[in-house]
Write a protein that holds these residues in place. Sequence first.
Motif, PDB file in Angstrom:
ATOM      1  N   ALA A  58      -6.447   3.405 -11.925  1.00 26.13           N
ATOM      2  CA  ALA A  58      -7.065   3.725 -13.295  1.00 26.13           C
ATOM      3  C   ALA A  58      -6.193   3.087 -14.162  1.00 26.13           C
ATOM      4  O   ALA A  58      -6.707   2.477 -15.044  1.00 26.13           O
ATOM      5  CB  ALA A  58      -6.984   5.376 -13.363  1.00 26.13           C
ATOM      6  N   TYR A  59      -4.782   3.352 -14.194  1.00 26.73           N
ATOM      7  CA  TYR A  59      -3.915   2.931 -15.160  1.00 26.73           C
ATOM      8  C   TYR A  59      -4.010   1.137 -15.327  1.00 26.73           C
ATOM      9  O   TYR A  59      -4.322   0.704 -16.618  1.00 26.73           O
ATOM     10  CB  TYR A  59      -2.432   3.220 -14.857  1.00 26.73           C
ATOM     11  CG  TYR A  59      -1.484   2.501 -15.951  1.00 26.73           C
ATOM     12  CD1 TYR A  59      -1.622   3.237 -17.159  1.00 26.73           C
ATOM     13  CD2 TYR A  59      -0.922   1.548 -15.788  1.00 26.73           C
ATOM     14  CE1 TYR A  59      -0.724   2.827 -18.244  1.00 26.73           C
ATOM     15  CE2 TYR A  59       0.015   1.164 -16.912  1.00 26.73           C
ATOM     16  CZ  TYR A  59      -0.069   1.781 -18.048  1.00 26.73           C
ATOM     17  OH  TYR A  59       0.711   1.414 -19.120  1.00 26.73           O
ATOM     18  N   ALA A  60      -4.260   0.277 -14.131  1.00 26.36           N
ATOM     19  CA  ALA A  60      -4.411  -1.007 -14.265  1.00 26.36           C
ATOM     20  C   ALA A  60      -5.709  -1.426 -14.812  1.00 26.36           C
ATOM     21  O   ALA A  60      -5.721  -2.313 -15.697  1.00 26.36           O
ATOM     22  CB  ALA A  60      -4.312  -1.445 -12.883  1.00 26.36           C
ATOM     23  N   VAL A  61      -7.017  -0.734 -14.643  1.00 27.53           N
ATOM     24  CA  VAL A  61      -8.163  -0.924 -15.162  1.00 27.53           C
ATOM     25  C   VAL A  61      -7.980  -0.501 -16.518  1.00 27.53           C
ATOM     26  O   VAL A  61      -8.582  -1.481 -17.489  1.00 27.53           O
ATOM     27  CB  VAL A  61      -9.282  -0.245 -14.559  1.00 27.53           C
ATOM     28  CG1 VAL A  61     -10.565  -0.214 -15.147  1.00 27.53           C
ATOM     29  CG2 VAL A  61      -9.413  -0.619 -12.873  1.00 27.53           C
ATOM     30  N   TRP A  62      -7.576   0.454 -17.014  1.00 27.32           N
ATOM     31  CA  TRP A  62      -7.593   0.956 -18.555  1.00 27.32           C
ATOM     32  C   TRP A  62      -6.539  -0.069 -19.235  1.00 27.32           C
ATOM     33  O   TRP A  62      -7.130  -0.463 -20.294  1.00 27.32           O
ATOM     34  CB  TRP A  62      -6.875   2.164 -18.449  1.00 27.32           C
ATOM     35  CG  TRP A  62      -6.751   2.916 -19.738  1.00 27.32           C
ATOM     36  CD1 TRP A  62      -7.628   3.320 -20.723  1.00 27.32           C
ATOM     37  CD2 TRP A  62      -5.310   3.104 -20.558  1.00 27.32           C
ATOM     38  NE1 TRP A  62      -6.945   4.043 -21.652  1.00 27.32           N
ATOM     39  CE2 TRP A  62      -5.603   3.962 -21.675  1.00 27.32           C
ATOM     40  CE3 TRP A  62      -4.060   3.085 -19.948  1.00 27.32           C
ATOM     41  CZ2 TRP A  62      -4.755   4.264 -22.611  1.00 27.32           C
ATOM     42  CZ3 TRP A  62      -3.087   3.575 -20.830  1.00 27.32           C
ATOM     43  CH2 TRP A  62      -3.442   4.164 -22.176  1.00 27.32           C
ATOM     44  N   THR A  63      -5.674  -0.544 -18.749  1.00 32.21           N
ATOM     45  CA  THR A  63      -4.702  -1.402 -19.670  1.00 32.21           C
ATOM     46  C   THR A  63      -5.340  -2.930 -19.444  1.00 32.21           C
ATOM     47  O   THR A  63      -5.137  -3.473 -20.584  1.00 32.21           O
ATOM     48  CB  THR A  63      -3.259  -1.312 -18.996  1.00 32.21           C
ATOM     49  OG1 THR A  63      -3.332  -2.032 -17.754  1.00 32.21           O
ATOM     50  CG2 THR A  63      -2.770  -0.128 -19.483  1.00 32.21           C
ATOM     51  N   GLY A  64      -5.997  -3.181 -18.281  1.00 28.58           N
ATOM     52  CA  GLY A  64      -6.674  -4.396 -18.164  1.00 28.58           C
ATOM     53  C   GLY A  64      -7.634  -4.543 -19.367  1.00 28.58           C
ATOM     54  O   GLY A  64      -8.044  -5.334 -19.970  1.00 28.58           O
ATOM     55  N   ILE A  65      -8.567  -3.289 -19.581  1.00 29.62           N
ATOM     56  CA  ILE A  65      -9.713  -3.687 -20.324  1.00 29.62           C
ATOM     57  C   ILE A  65      -9.203  -3.595 -21.751  1.00 29.62           C
ATOM     58  O   ILE A  65      -9.595  -4.175 -22.591  1.00 29.62           O
ATOM     59  CB  ILE A  65     -10.554  -2.323 -20.227  1.00 29.62           C
ATOM     60  CG1 ILE A  65     -11.571  -2.446 -18.859  1.00 29.62           C
ATOM     61  CG2 ILE A  65     -11.384  -2.219 -21.581  1.00 29.62           C
ATOM     62  CD1 ILE A  65     -12.182  -1.204 -18.397  1.00 29.62           C
ATOM     63  N   GLY A  66      -8.304  -2.832 -22.107  1.00 30.38           N
ATOM     64  CA  GLY A  66      -7.814  -2.727 -23.286  1.00 30.38           C
ATOM     65  C   GLY A  66      -6.850  -4.102 -23.681  1.00 30.38           C
ATOM     66  O   GLY A  66      -6.907  -4.603 -24.767  1.00 30.38           O
ATOM     67  N   ALA A  67      -6.270  -4.617 -22.972  1.00 25.16           N
ATOM     68  CA  ALA A  67      -5.396  -6.015 -23.338  1.00 25.16           C
ATOM     69  C   ALA A  67      -6.458  -6.965 -23.289  1.00 25.16           C
ATOM     70  O   ALA A  67      -6.260  -7.804 -24.119  1.00 25.16           O
ATOM     71  CB  ALA A  67      -4.516  -6.310 -21.935  1.00 25.16           C
ATOM     72  N   ALA A  68      -7.690  -7.472 -22.424  1.00 25.09           N
ATOM     73  CA  ALA A  68      -8.296  -8.422 -22.730  1.00 25.09           C
ATOM     74  C   ALA A  68      -9.118  -8.140 -23.751  1.00 25.09           C
ATOM     75  O   ALA A  68      -9.645  -8.943 -24.695  1.00 25.09           O
ATOM     76  CB  ALA A  68      -9.324  -8.277 -21.326  1.00 25.09           C
TER      77      ALA A  68
END
Length: 104
Positions: A58-68
């Motif tokens: 969840a954290y990886a997906v959350w930060t990935g969406i946010g970063a990209a």
Amino acid sequence: MNWICLIFAGLLEIGFTTCLKLSDNFSNLKWTLGFIVCIVFSFVLINKATQTIPLGTAYAVWTGIGAAGTVIVGAFFFSEPLSFIRMFFITTLIASVVGLKAFA
């Protein structure tokens, strides 16, 4: 349902980083309030998502969406550079997020 919450949490992360930039060091009340609203709802939704999605995923997906998303917003709305190498790594990040979703 929790994956939808997680996607919206990531989109709200894009919202709070954009509002953070526009808040002018929290001196612009409208964008500061936008930042607060986005960050609160983003955290509420990621909290909900982690009830069934593994925390690391969840954290990886959350930060990935946010970063990209933040890089894309920066390029289109703030004229930040969008070079080939930046696009390569954003694409890699997005592929990683899709992979985490596929194998979670």
